[in-house]
Scaffold this active site. Structure first.
Site, PDB file in Angstrom:
ATOM      1  N   HIS A  52       0.882  -1.166   0.000  1.00  0.00           N
ATOM      2  CA  HIS A  52       0.000   0.000   0.000  1.00  0.00           C
ATOM      3  C   HIS A  52       0.920   1.217   0.000  1.00  0.00           C
ATOM      4  O   HIS A  52       2.065   1.131   0.471  1.00  0.00           O
ATOM      5  CB  HIS A  52      -0.877   0.039   1.250  1.00  0.00           C
ATOM      6  CG  HIS A  52      -1.875  -1.086   1.307  1.00  0.00           C
ATOM      7  ND1 HIS A  52      -1.930  -1.984   2.328  1.00  0.00           N
ATOM      8  CD2 HIS A  52      -2.839  -1.446   0.434  1.00  0.00           C
ATOM      9  CE1 HIS A  52      -2.892  -2.856   2.099  1.00  0.00           C
ATOM     10  NE2 HIS A  52      -3.463  -2.552   0.957  1.00  0.00           N
ATOM     11  N   ASP A  55       2.361   1.704   3.287  1.00  0.00           N
ATOM     12  CA  ASP A  55       3.341   0.700   3.741  1.00  0.00           C
ATOM     13  C   ASP A  55       4.738   1.201   3.380  1.00  0.00           C
ATOM     14  O   ASP A  55       5.725   0.873   4.041  1.00  0.00           O
ATOM     15  CB  ASP A  55       3.151  -0.657   3.034  1.00  0.00           C
ATOM     16  CG  ASP A  55       1.825  -1.323   3.371  1.00  0.00           C
ATOM     17  OD1 ASP A  55       1.367  -1.188   4.512  1.00  0.00           O
ATOM     18  OD2 ASP A  55       1.252  -1.987   2.477  1.00  0.00           O
ATOM     19  N   HIS A 216     -12.557 -13.152  -3.344  1.00  0.00           N
ATOM     20  CA  HIS A 216     -13.507 -12.170  -3.858  1.00  0.00           C
ATOM     21  C   HIS A 216     -14.440 -12.815  -4.888  1.00  0.00           C
ATOM     22  O   HIS A 216     -15.630 -12.510  -4.930  1.00  0.00           O
ATOM     23  CB  HIS A 216     -12.780 -10.973  -4.464  1.00  0.00           C
ATOM     24  CG  HIS A 216     -11.951 -10.209  -3.469  1.00  0.00           C
ATOM     25  ND1 HIS A 216     -11.261  -9.076  -3.802  1.00  0.00           N
ATOM     26  CD2 HIS A 216     -11.710 -10.419  -2.149  1.00  0.00           C
ATOM     27  CE1 HIS A 216     -10.616  -8.606  -2.727  1.00  0.00           C
ATOM     28  NE2 HIS A 216     -10.876  -9.424  -1.719  1.00  0.00           N
ATOM     29  N   ASP A 251     -14.680 -12.127   4.344  1.00  0.00           N
ATOM     30  CA  ASP A 251     -13.467 -12.363   3.549  1.00  0.00           C
ATOM     31  C   ASP A 251     -12.396 -12.969   4.459  1.00  0.00           C
ATOM     32  O   ASP A 251     -11.848 -12.297   5.314  1.00  0.00           O
ATOM     33  CB  ASP A 251     -13.004 -10.992   3.018  1.00  0.00           C
ATOM     34  CG  ASP A 251     -11.858 -11.092   2.040  1.00  0.00           C
ATOM     35  OD1 ASP A 251     -11.539 -12.210   1.601  1.00  0.00           O
ATOM     36  OD2 ASP A 251     -11.281 -10.038   1.718  1.00  0.00           O
ATOM     37  N   ASP A 286      -2.779 -13.175  -1.096  1.00  0.00           N
ATOM     38  CA  ASP A 286      -3.381 -12.240  -0.145  1.00  0.00           C
ATOM     39  C   ASP A 286      -3.977 -13.095   0.967  1.00  0.00           C
ATOM     40  O   ASP A 286      -5.170 -13.416   0.941  1.00  0.00           O
ATOM     41  CB  ASP A 286      -4.436 -11.353  -0.829  1.00  0.00           C
ATOM     42  CG  ASP A 286      -4.767 -10.118  -0.002  1.00  0.00           C
ATOM     43  OD1 ASP A 286      -4.233  -9.993   1.128  1.00  0.00           O
ATOM     44  OD2 ASP A 286      -5.549  -9.266  -0.475  1.00  0.00           O
TER      45      ASP A 286
HETATM   46  C1  GLO Z   1      -9.311  -6.708   0.619  1.00  0.00           C
HETATM   47  C2  GLO Z   1      -8.348  -6.703  -0.467  1.00  0.00           C
HETATM   48  C3  GLO Z   1      -7.080  -5.982  -0.097  1.00  0.00           C
HETATM   49  C4  GLO Z   1      -6.294  -5.581  -1.326  1.00  0.00           C
HETATM   50  C5  GLO Z   1      -5.098  -4.751  -0.974  1.00  0.00           C
HETATM   51  C6  GLO Z   1      -4.344  -4.312  -2.211  1.00  0.00           C
HETATM   52  O1  GLO Z   1     -10.264  -7.420   0.671  1.00  0.00           O
HETATM   53  O2  GLO Z   1      -8.114  -7.997  -0.906  1.00  0.00           O
HETATM   54  O3  GLO Z   1      -6.292  -6.778   0.756  1.00  0.00           O
HETATM   55  O4  GLO Z   1      -5.896  -6.709  -2.030  1.00  0.00           O
HETATM   56  O5  GLO Z   1      -5.513  -3.646  -0.263  1.00  0.00           O
HETATM   57  O6  GLO Z   1      -5.073  -3.407  -2.931  1.00  0.00           O
HETATM   58 MG    MG Z   2      -6.660  -8.664  -2.294  1.00  0.00          MG
END
Ligand code: GLO
Ligand code: MG
Length: 351
Positions: A52, A55, A216, A251, A286
């Site tokens: 990010h 970060d 997602h 999630d 992720d």
């Molecule tokens: C949240 C997302 C998040 C993004 C990250 C990069 O549900 O998956 O983790 O992947 O902020 O944009």
């Molecule tokens: Mg993500």
């Protein structure tokens, strides 16, 4: 066979080693410095990091452009000294008070301006750390009740913002990461089809791609391997966020393959078949550690996800393609089902 063929570069983000806070309880682990996370990445066999904007430059909203340049430069050096690269930088457009009701679709023009300024800073940072892409997770672009924003207008507002960003940096490549809900009730760009359609609406569709995250897709009730296939057919799958998810709930960001090995196998299969990675695409994770994990093992979900991915690459490559073709030609899909399961379980298969 080119030397790039069949070799995957893998990445994760610093938020993937976290302190375990959830909406119902506080952190259970101490923060780990970014330098240690980078070391761990290298030790575990990763090639790059995702970031990010904050970060890279902490408390970004309070920093001058000179401070941004200096701090981003330090991160670039840290990456180089570990032999790592930056895959992407993503603007954190869901945290500041200005983004409570969205970023580019906020009803308040001052808040929209904040989102634009912040994203331009993210692009500057991306250049300073030499990252390949900007990822846009449109976290709060949507509503909790329909009446407060126009669905049509929101799409056009995001398109206009994208056009301004594409103009700001003529080499910028943007990856839209769709998610149907959480934190908003209804996201305006919920699926990979929406993300790709949005790219085609911009002034530079050739610089617009997308990122499929396993969880997602599942939160949309869709199969992640099909979503990847769809994006690949458009030439738009430029990254992935592999993880896993136990059905339609919050999630979870579980380790890749942890819930449904066959689902994971099919994601790897679709990537392999399309030669994913040969144009510089990364295999990103992720994933989150379980809250139960103690400090010194709070990275195992990354090691496990990577191992599972590589083991599944071998499973995909080891599939008897002739047998597969033959069973498809005979339309004996039950037999193919049995063969695939035997193959995944490591059981001997006899026709
Ligand atoms: C949240 C997302 C998040 C993004 C990250 C990069 O549900 O998956 O983790 O992947 O902020 O944009
Ligand atoms: Mg993500």
């Amino acid at each position: 066979m080119s030397d790039k063929q069949g070799v995957y570069r893998m990445s994760f983000g610093p938020w993937n080693i976290d302190e375990g806070a959830d909406p119902f309880g506080p952190p259970v682990r101490q923060p780990i410095p970014l330098a240690d996370k980078m070391k761990r990445a290298k030790e575990l066999g990763f090639d790059g990091m995702q970031f990010h904007d904050d970060d890279v430059v902490e408390d970004l909203d309070t920093k001058s452009s000179q401070q941004i340049e200096r701090e981003a430069g330090q991160i670039k050096e840290m990456l180089a000294s570990e032999g790592l690269a930056a895959e992407f930088v993503a603007p954190r457009l869901w945290f500041a008070p200005e983004t409570i009701d969205g970023a580019f679709t906020n009803n308040d023009p001052k808040c929209r301006q904040y989102a634009m300024d912040r994203t331009k800073k993210c692009i500057d940072i991306l250049r300073l750390v030499d990252a390949q892409y900007m990822v846009l997770w449109l976290a709060r672009e949507g509503t909790s009740i329909r009446e407060v924003k126009s669905a049509r207008q929101q799409v056009l507002m995001i398109r206009d913002a994208l056009n301004e960003l594409l103009d700001y940096d003529k080499d910028l490549r943007i990856l839209v990461e769709p998610k149907p809900n959480e934190p908003v009730d209804s996201a305006i760009i919920p699926t990979i089809g929406h993300a790709i359609g949005l790219g085609y609406m911009t002034k530079a569709p050739e610089r617009m791609g997308c990122l499929v995250e396993t969880a997602h897709s599942m939160l949309c009730g869709l199969d992640a391997s099909d979503d990847m296939g769809y994006a690949l057919a458009h030439g738009k799958l430029w990254s992935v966020h592999l993880n896993d998810q136990g059905g339609l709930k919050f999630d979870q960001d579980k380790a890749f393959g942890a819930y449904n090995l066959r689902h994971a196998f099919n994601q790897v299969r679709v990537l392999e078949e399309a030669g994913f990675g040969q144009n510089g695409e990364w295999v990103g994770l992720d994933v989150k550690a379980m809250r139960t994990q103690k400090q010194d093992v709070s990275w195992k979900h990354l090691a496990n996800s990577r191992r599972n991915f590589l083991a599944l690459v071998e499973k995909v490559r080891g599939l008897d393609k002739n047998l597969e073709r033959q069973l498809i030609a005979e339309r004996d899909y039950e037999e193919l089902d049995r063969y695939i399961l035997c193959h995944l379980m490591g059981l001997p298969y006899k026709g």
